[in-house]
Design a protein around this motif. Structure first.
Motif, PDB file in Angstrom:
ATOM      1  N   ASN A 184       0.863  -1.179   0.000  1.00 22.98           N
ATOM      2  CA  ASN A 184       0.000   0.000   0.000  1.00 22.98           C
ATOM      3  C   ASN A 184       0.901   1.232   0.000  1.00 22.98           C
ATOM      4  O   ASN A 184       1.482   1.596   1.020  1.00 22.98           O
ATOM      5  CB  ASN A 184      -0.934   0.010   1.209  1.00 22.98           C
ATOM      6  N   ALA A 197      -3.763  -0.177  -3.150  1.00 20.90           N
ATOM      7  CA  ALA A 197      -4.213  -1.172  -2.173  1.00 20.90           C
ATOM      8  C   ALA A 197      -3.742  -2.523  -2.679  1.00 20.90           C
ATOM      9  O   ALA A 197      -4.269  -3.036  -3.674  1.00 20.90           O
ATOM     10  CB  ALA A 197      -5.730  -1.148  -2.041  1.00 20.90           C
ATOM     11  N   LEU A 202      -7.596  -0.134   2.653  1.00 20.73           N
ATOM     12  CA  LEU A 202      -7.549   1.268   2.231  1.00 20.73           C
ATOM     13  C   LEU A 202      -8.989   1.735   1.982  1.00 20.73           C
ATOM     14  O   LEU A 202      -9.801   0.989   1.415  1.00 20.73           O
ATOM     15  CB  LEU A 202      -6.734   1.423   0.945  1.00 20.73           C
TER      16      LEU A 202
END
Ligand code: GLN
Length: 252
Positions: A184, A197, A202
């Motif tokens: 991420n 992500a 996220l």
């Protein structure tokens, strides 16, 4: 695994309104995160907050837990900004605990953060690291996977890529070199947020004035946070009062 967030909007907000005051703020996520996929229970190995001032980004980083820093908690209530990147860190086993290893990292008017881990570090990344100029390696922020990922992103930016392309390219090359990595990544340049992500949580939300916040975990339960699907790249640009923010989420 660390937690991070970024914000960009048309009107200044206090650091505290994003980092310390919400019911599930980054401060709360430092001692009681809700979605720590892949290990770790707290994010107590330091923190960093970077915010856009009148002329440049300012950076406040410490290698202590955020909750122990009463001066930061006070400062956060008094500083306003239109753009911010912040992170709390749970150091990957074997990586140094130091202020310089705490995201966000700053260079060329941008801030960078990484939630996750590069598998097989550092051996898996030897070939990719060798593509960097020696000076980039000698001036890494820290001997961590995150700092190397940032150097790889910066090299692509220096070669003329835009931020989204640079980030997507580094994710693809890192997954090829180090399968199973959690990637991420988050870049803020004051005008947009670019985030990925990859095997980590996220979410994002927008505001009526055109602002947008992206965060590992929603900062509260009520404001229409949208989860970002795994394997995605998010690009968010702020709008205005009559102009909604532009958020695109595409497959990596
Ligand atoms: N691997 C990175 C570090 O050690 C990020 C850690 C994390 O996301 N928990 O700094």
């Amino acid at each position: 695994m660390c937690r991070h967030l970024a914000h960009v909007g048309p009107t200044p907000v206090t650091l505290a309104s994003l980092v310390t005051e919400p019911e599930h703020s980054l401060l709360v996520q430092s001692y009681a995160p809700a979605d720590m996929r892949g290990g770790g229970t707290v994010n107590a190995d330091g923190f960093g907050v970077g915010w856009l001032g009148p002329a440049d980004w300012h950076l406040y980083r410490r290698d202590d837990p955020m909750w122990t820093d009463a001066s930061f908690l006070d400062l956060a209530r008094g500083v306003g900004t239109t753009a911010l990147v912040a992170a709390v860190r749970s150091a990957t086993v074997g990586m140094p605990v130091s202020t310089a290893a705490c995201a966000p990292f700053r260079a060329d008017g941008r801030l960078f953060s990484h939630n996750g881990v590069v598998r097989g570090w550092p051996h898996s990344m030897a070939d990719l690291a060798a593509t960097l100029p020696a000076l980039d390696l000698l001036t890494l922020d820290a001997a961590t996977d995150s700092a190397l990922l940032w150097a790889l992103v910066r090299a692509r930016l220096a070669a003329g890529k835009d931020v989204a392309d640079a980030v997507a390219g580094v994710v693809a090359e890192t997954l090829a070199a180090a399968p199973g990595s959690r990637l991420n990544l988050l870049v803020g340049d004051g005008e947009q947020i670019v985030a990925t992500a990859v095997d980590h949580a996220l979410s994002y939300r927008t505001y009526p004035d055109g602002a947008v916040t992206v965060a590992s975990e929603p900062l509260d339960l009520h404001h229409g946070w949208v989860p970002v699907p795994d394997g995605s790249l998010l690009v968010a640009r702020p709008g205005g009062v009559h102009d909604p923010p532009a958020v695109t989420v595409s497959a990596l």
